[in-house]
Scaffold this motif. Structure first.
Motif, PDB file in Angstrom:
ATOM      1  N   ASN A  29      62.249  73.237  67.932  1.00 27.00           N
ATOM      2  CA  ASN A  29      60.960  73.778  67.486  1.00 27.00           C
ATOM      3  C   ASN A  29      61.058  74.412  66.103  1.00 27.00           C
ATOM      4  N   LYS A  30      62.155  75.116  65.853  1.00 26.74           N
ATOM      5  CA  LYS A  30      62.331  75.755  64.543  1.00 26.74           C
ATOM      6  C   LYS A  30      62.430  74.712  63.440  1.00 26.74           C
ATOM      7  N   SER A  31      63.167  73.646  63.699  1.00 28.07           N
ATOM      8  CA  SER A  31      63.281  72.584  62.703  1.00 28.07           C
ATOM      9  C   SER A  31      61.941  71.914  62.456  1.00 28.07           C
ATOM     10  N   LEU A  32      61.213  71.626  63.539  1.00 23.06           N
ATOM     11  CA  LEU A  32      59.933  70.927  63.424  1.00 23.06           C
ATOM     12  C   LEU A  32      58.907  71.733  62.634  1.00 23.06           C
ATOM     13  N   THR A  33      58.888  73.040  62.834  1.00 26.91           N
ATOM     14  CA  THR A  33      57.859  73.876  62.216  1.00 26.91           C
ATOM     15  C   THR A  33      58.284  74.450  60.865  1.00 26.91           C
ATOM     16  N   SER A  34      59.408  73.992  60.347  1.00 23.77           N
ATOM     17  CA  SER A  34      59.871  74.434  59.026  1.00 23.77           C
ATOM     18  C   SER A  34      59.617  73.323  58.009  1.00 23.77           C
ATOM     19  N   GLY A  35      58.747  73.573  57.041  1.00 23.23           N
ATOM     20  CA  GLY A  35      58.477  72.593  56.009  1.00 23.23           C
ATOM     21  C   GLY A  35      57.478  71.536  56.447  1.00 23.23           C
ATOM     22  N   SER A  36      57.355  70.502  55.641  1.00 29.88           N
ATOM     23  CA  SER A  36      56.428  69.413  55.906  1.00 29.88           C
ATOM     24  C   SER A  36      57.187  68.101  56.049  1.00 29.88           C
ATOM     25  N   TRP A  37      56.544  67.132  56.712  1.00 24.30           N
ATOM     26  CA  TRP A  37      57.215  65.903  57.089  1.00 24.30           C
ATOM     27  C   TRP A  37      56.368  64.687  56.732  1.00 24.30           C
ATOM     28  N   GLU A  38      57.053  63.556  56.588  1.00 25.36           N
ATOM     29  CA  GLU A  38      56.370  62.280  56.449  1.00 25.36           C
ATOM     30  C   GLU A  38      56.937  61.307  57.474  1.00 25.36           C
ATOM     31  N   ILE A  39      56.151  60.312  57.825  1.00 27.40           N
ATOM     32  CA  ILE A  39      56.637  59.285  58.742  1.00 27.40           C
ATOM     33  C   ILE A  39      57.435  58.272  57.932  1.00 27.40           C
ATOM     34  N   SER A  40      58.722  58.212  58.181  1.00 28.01           N
ATOM     35  CA  SER A  40      59.587  57.294  57.442  1.00 28.01           C
ATOM     36  C   SER A  40      59.790  55.977  58.175  1.00 28.01           C
ATOM     37  N   TYR A  41      59.455  55.948  59.461  1.00 33.09           N
ATOM     38  CA  TYR A  41      59.537  54.694  60.210  1.00 33.09           C
ATOM     39  C   TYR A  41      58.685  54.829  61.462  1.00 33.09           C
ATOM     40  N   PHE A  42      57.841  53.816  61.708  1.00 40.75           N
ATOM     41  CA  PHE A  42      57.042  53.800  62.937  1.00 40.75           C
ATOM     42  C   PHE A  42      56.926  52.370  63.413  1.00 40.75           C
ATOM     43  N   TYR A  43      57.291  52.164  64.667  1.00 43.75           N
ATOM     44  CA  TYR A  43      57.210  50.842  65.266  1.00 43.75           C
ATOM     45  C   TYR A  43      56.509  50.923  66.608  1.00 43.75           C
ATOM     46  N   HIS A  44      55.449  50.138  66.754  1.00 40.28           N
ATOM     47  CA  HIS A  44      54.749  49.992  68.026  1.00 40.28           C
ATOM     48  C   HIS A  44      54.110  48.604  68.026  1.00 40.28           C
ATOM     49  N   ASP A  45      54.692  47.697  68.784  1.00 40.49           N
ATOM     50  CA  ASP A  45      54.339  46.276  68.781  1.00 40.49           C
ATOM     51  C   ASP A  45      54.841  45.559  67.529  1.00 40.49           C
ATOM     52  N   TYR A  46      54.755  46.222  66.395  1.00 47.57           N
ATOM     53  CA  TYR A  46      55.319  45.743  65.136  1.00 47.57           C
ATOM     54  C   TYR A  46      55.467  46.957  64.228  1.00 47.57           C
ATOM     55  N   GLU A  47      56.165  46.810  63.104  1.00 51.16           N
ATOM     56  CA  GLU A  47      56.362  47.962  62.238  1.00 51.16           C
ATOM     57  C   GLU A  47      55.054  48.358  61.579  1.00 51.16           C
ATOM     58  N   ARG A  48      54.701  49.649  61.671  1.00 59.01           N
ATOM     59  CA  ARG A  48      53.435  50.146  61.147  1.00 59.01           C
ATOM     60  C   ARG A  48      53.638  51.319  60.191  1.00 59.01           C
ATOM     61  N   THR A  49      54.821  51.422  59.634  1.00 64.50           N
ATOM     62  CA  THR A  49      55.124  52.565  58.775  1.00 64.50           C
ATOM     63  C   THR A  49      54.104  52.714  57.660  1.00 64.50           C
ATOM     64  N   GLN A  50      53.731  51.623  57.019  1.00 56.69           N
ATOM     65  CA  GLN A  50      52.816  51.683  55.874  1.00 56.69           C
ATOM     66  C   GLN A  50      51.449  52.216  56.247  1.00 56.69           C
ATOM     67  N   SER A  51      51.054  52.111  57.505  1.00 53.12           N
ATOM     68  CA  SER A  51      49.746  52.616  57.935  1.00 53.12           C
ATOM     69  C   SER A  51      49.631  54.120  57.763  1.00 53.12           C
TER      70      SER A  51
END
Length: 347
Positions: A239-261
């Motif tokens: 939880n401490k790591s998750l709530t520290s700073g901001s994040w981006e999605i660097s990889y997302f796959y569901h049925d096919y790669e959708r990172t660019q979405s």
């Protein structure tokens, strides 16, 4: 993890491209862990971390996982010189440090020495000052995910390749960890590869496992990440790591790669379990939740936006540190593929 319509085999894919190259641009890009993989496939990155140079075995001397000191060299401890000619000699240093419990053991390295990094590159270090500077620099970059220990490949391994841009098929024989790492590191985005199964993998106890497909290989690596003592996550507060700073999605796959979405979205997770996804001055609001269930940390997202519905799956934490968080989900495409969600910290 790229496959093609009707889930053709790798050789069929190659034949299709060779016979119908003019249609290559309209082929559907989906992903199948049973068949071909690419440079950015999760399995590829896990294999790369298995075969990187191991650098932790001499930590009693250099106090860093960033590199190891190339053999042979000499150290002095408690006015005694010790020649480090093999990995077995690290025990001599450890034993000397343990001779007395009330002293402050300092290991002095005789310079110059050459250090070897995880990527097998080397650097000559001429002085203690240069050595200290390098260690400090490594600490600033310490949030990378480290080598996966307790697994080793039995070589040689054959890998089939296909370049979808150049429409060239080939085959490579890999003879050791360094060659495997260099091969993966030099892959281009347009290249598809398949491992020559079955693979023989040896664990830290010397036991062998016969691996027949990509799913078995990834599951073995995941199992090892959880069970090998050398791979224990040093960051315990998710939880401490998750709530520290901001994040981006660097990889997302569901049925096919959708990172660019989700390119350009900045995710900020709040300690009150709310989350904001911002892009170009607009924001989407949601909530996040996490719980431990049978020793597995589960994670869920819920946004007030249909565009983010695909992120609202039942995720399981795979691994994390202060700069990277990786989740695996269930299976998609009729149960043949695994879903993935990776976050990388941006500040």
């Amino acid at each position: 993890m790229v496959s093609f319509k009707k889930h053709l085999s790798f050789l069929s894919v190659v034949s299709f491209f060779l016979l119908f190259s003019c249609q290559s641009e309209i082929m559907e890009e989906s992903y199948n862990t049973q068949e071909t993989i690419t440079k950015n496939t999760p399995l590829t990155t896990y294999v790369e971390r298995v075969v990187v140079q191991k650098t932790a075995q001499d930590n009693i001397i250099d106090n860093t996982d960033c590199f190891m000191i190339k053999l042979p060299y000499v150290v002095t401890i408690n006015n005694i010189e010790i020649a480090i000619n093999s990995y077995d000699d690290y025990a001599l240093v450890k034993n000397k440090c343990n001779e007395r419990s009330n002293d402050n053991d300092v290991v002095y390295i005789h310079f110059p020495v050459t250090v070897i990094f995880n990527d097998y590159s080397e650097m000559r270090i001429d002085s203690q000052t240069d050595f200290n500077d390098l260690v400090d620099d490594c600490k600033e970059k310490s949030n990378v995910l480290l080598k996966i220990n307790c697994l080793s490949f039995n070589y040689p391994i054959t890998i089939k390749t296909y370049d979808s841009n150049k429409q060239i098929a080939g085959s490579v024989s890999i003879v050791d960890n360094k060659a495997f790492y260099v091969f993966i590191n030099n892959l281009e985005d347009s290249q598809l590869i398949t491992f020559g199964f079955p693979l023989t993998i040896i664990n830290s106890s010397g036991q062998t496992r016969i691996i027949n497909d990509n799913d078995q290989l990834e599951n073995l690596i995941k199992e090892t990440l959880n069970s090998c003592p050398e791979n224990i996550n040093t960051v315990s507060d998710f939880n401490k790591s998750l709530t520290s700073g901001s994040w981006e999605i660097s990889y997302f796959y569901h049925d096919y790669e959708r990172t660019q979405s989700y390119s350009g979205y900045v995710f900020t997770f709040k300690s009150d379990n709310t989350v904001i996804a911002s892009k170009l001055g607009s924001s989407l609001n949601g909530v996040w939740s996490t719980k431990l269930e049978d020793g597995v940390r589960k994670f869920e997202l819920d946004f007030n936006a249909n565009a983010f519905d695909d992120l609202e799956l039942n995720w399981k934490l795979f691994e994390f540190n202060n700069s990277r968080i990786r989740f695996r989900g269930g299976t998609s495409n009729s149960g043949t593929e695994t879903d993935y969600l990776y976050f990388t910290k941006i500040n």
